[in-house]
Design an enzyme around this catalytic site. Structure first.
Site, PDB file in Angstrom:
ATOM      1  N   CYS A  54      12.541  -2.440   1.234  1.00 27.08           N
ATOM      2  CA  CYS A  54      11.636  -1.436   1.812  1.00 27.08           C
ATOM      3  C   CYS A  54      10.286  -2.019   2.214  1.00 27.08           C
ATOM      4  CB  CYS A  54      11.451  -0.270   0.840  1.00 27.08           C
ATOM      5  SG  CYS A  54      11.169  -0.770  -0.875  1.00 27.08           S
ATOM      6  N   HIS A  63       4.880   3.204   0.040  1.00 26.12           N
ATOM      7  CA  HIS A  63       4.422   1.852  -0.265  1.00 26.12           C
ATOM      8  C   HIS A  63       3.246   1.489   0.634  1.00 26.12           C
ATOM      9  CE1 HIS A  63       7.727   1.472  -2.865  1.00 26.12           C
ATOM     10  NE2 HIS A  63       8.474   0.591  -2.223  1.00 26.12           N
TER      11      HIS A  63
END
Length: 346
Positions: free
Chosen positions: A130, A249
């Protein structure tokens, strides 16, 4: 997209599996039939998707008969056990685990960066880590214009990257702050002997440590970036940190290009890139934040600065929803790009 496809989701009860199902509907993916697969323990349960109830089936080799696309998001062991079984039955596997990412026979794909890699697949396409995905999306338009010779990244990764148990641990510990001593059981790595609280804390460890002092997560970012961007000699280093954020994130990235770019050129290149939204207005305190990136598709880039000491140095702040562009969305975009390029023939 007149042709319709049979689609299977392995790990359909997990966070990423459910996001894949939601995005397939939202993006009008041309499926004729949807199969939700999970462990034997979950088989027989029902999930509602777009107003339709689906019965979860056990993920077995036979479950992939007649499947065109199989999205795997149930852990590396499951992928290693069943991905090739799915391919043998005619499916194209798009795998969300690290099981095949560094396999030289398996393309590792971010459609905005290296769609050409899809031409060489042998039935399995790997979805990158990711954190890697959102970073290379921002790096690629700059690399295309000015080359790329160095990357140093520090990540600030949400607990959803460690799964539902980590989310629950953060919520529980947040309520305990200042009241009672937390008893962490999950983070930073559930299988290791020591665990530390995440609420009110930062954990400079994601996954296990390698012999070189970097964690497996950091090595994934470094090696995957080189593979995706076809830059095997790229100078790159990563430090990955878990932060008390549920989803989204964030990354502080320093890069050096081969030729100099002006601030205006950087803004223009990023603004014109597919999947990128530039939020860079410091005078009005406008910059990317994970809270506002949650449940959105783009990669957000801000805090864009020329380095004061190195003329080709650039600083970026990159934020994205790790469950969407970092996992589910990128997987579906891979399938969409395959259909656009050449269907699902192997």
């Amino acid at each position: 997209m007149s042709e319709r496809y049979v689609v299977a989701i392995v790990g359909a009860t997990g966070a990423v599996g459910q996001k894949i199902a939601e995005k397939l509907v939202e993006r009008n993916f041309p499926y004729s039939h949807l199969k939700l697969l999970a462990s034997k323990r979950s088989a027989g349960q029902q999930l509602d998707i777009n107003g339709q109830s689906y019965v979860i089936e056990e993920a077995t080799p036979e479950a992939f008969e007649g499947v065109n696309f199989a999205f795997f998001s149930a852990g590396g062991d499951v992928s290693r056990q069943l991905a090739k079984e799915a391919v043998a039955r005619g499916a194209v596997v798009i795998d969300n685990t690290s099981a095949f990412r560094m396999d030289p026979e398996t393309p590792l794909v971010v459609p905005e960066v290296n769609p050409q890699a899809l031409q060489n697949h042998k039935g399995i396409i790997a979805n990158p880590n990711c954190s890697t995905i959102q970073m290379v999306c921002a790096l690629e338009p700059l690399r295309q214009q000015a080359g790329l010779k160095k990357v140093i990244v520090s990540t600030y990764q949400a607990v959803s990257g460690s799964g539902a148990a980590a989310i629950e641990e953060l919520k529980k510990e947040s309520h305990q702050l200042g009241i009672e001593q937390p008893n962490p059981q999950v983070l930073p790595v559930k299988s290791q002997p020591k665990h530390y609280p995440i609420a009110g804390n930062l954990l400079p460890q994601i996954d296990v440590f390698e012999d070189n002092g970097f964690t497996f997560e950091e090595m994934k970012m470094m090696n995957e970036t080189k593979k995706i961007m076809e830059l095997p000699s790229l100078a790159i280093a990563a430090t990955c940190v878990r932060v008390p954020v549920v989803t989204g994130h964030s990354e502080s990235v320093y890069l050096e290009t081969e030729t100099e770019l002006s601030y205006e050129e950087i803004i223009q290149l990023l603004s014109q890139a597919d999947g990128i939204v530039v939020q860079d207005d410091p005078a009005n305190q406008h910059y990317p934040m994970p809270l506002y990136a949650e449940n959105t598709d783009p990669v957000f880039v801000g805090r864009i600065r020329k380095d004061p000491n190195e003329k080709t140095g650039i600083h970026l702040w990159i934020v994205a929803d790790n469950l969407l562009k970092g996992a589910a969305l990128n997987s579906i975009q891979i399938a969409e790009k395959m259909i656009e390029l050449n269907g699902v023939s192997k």
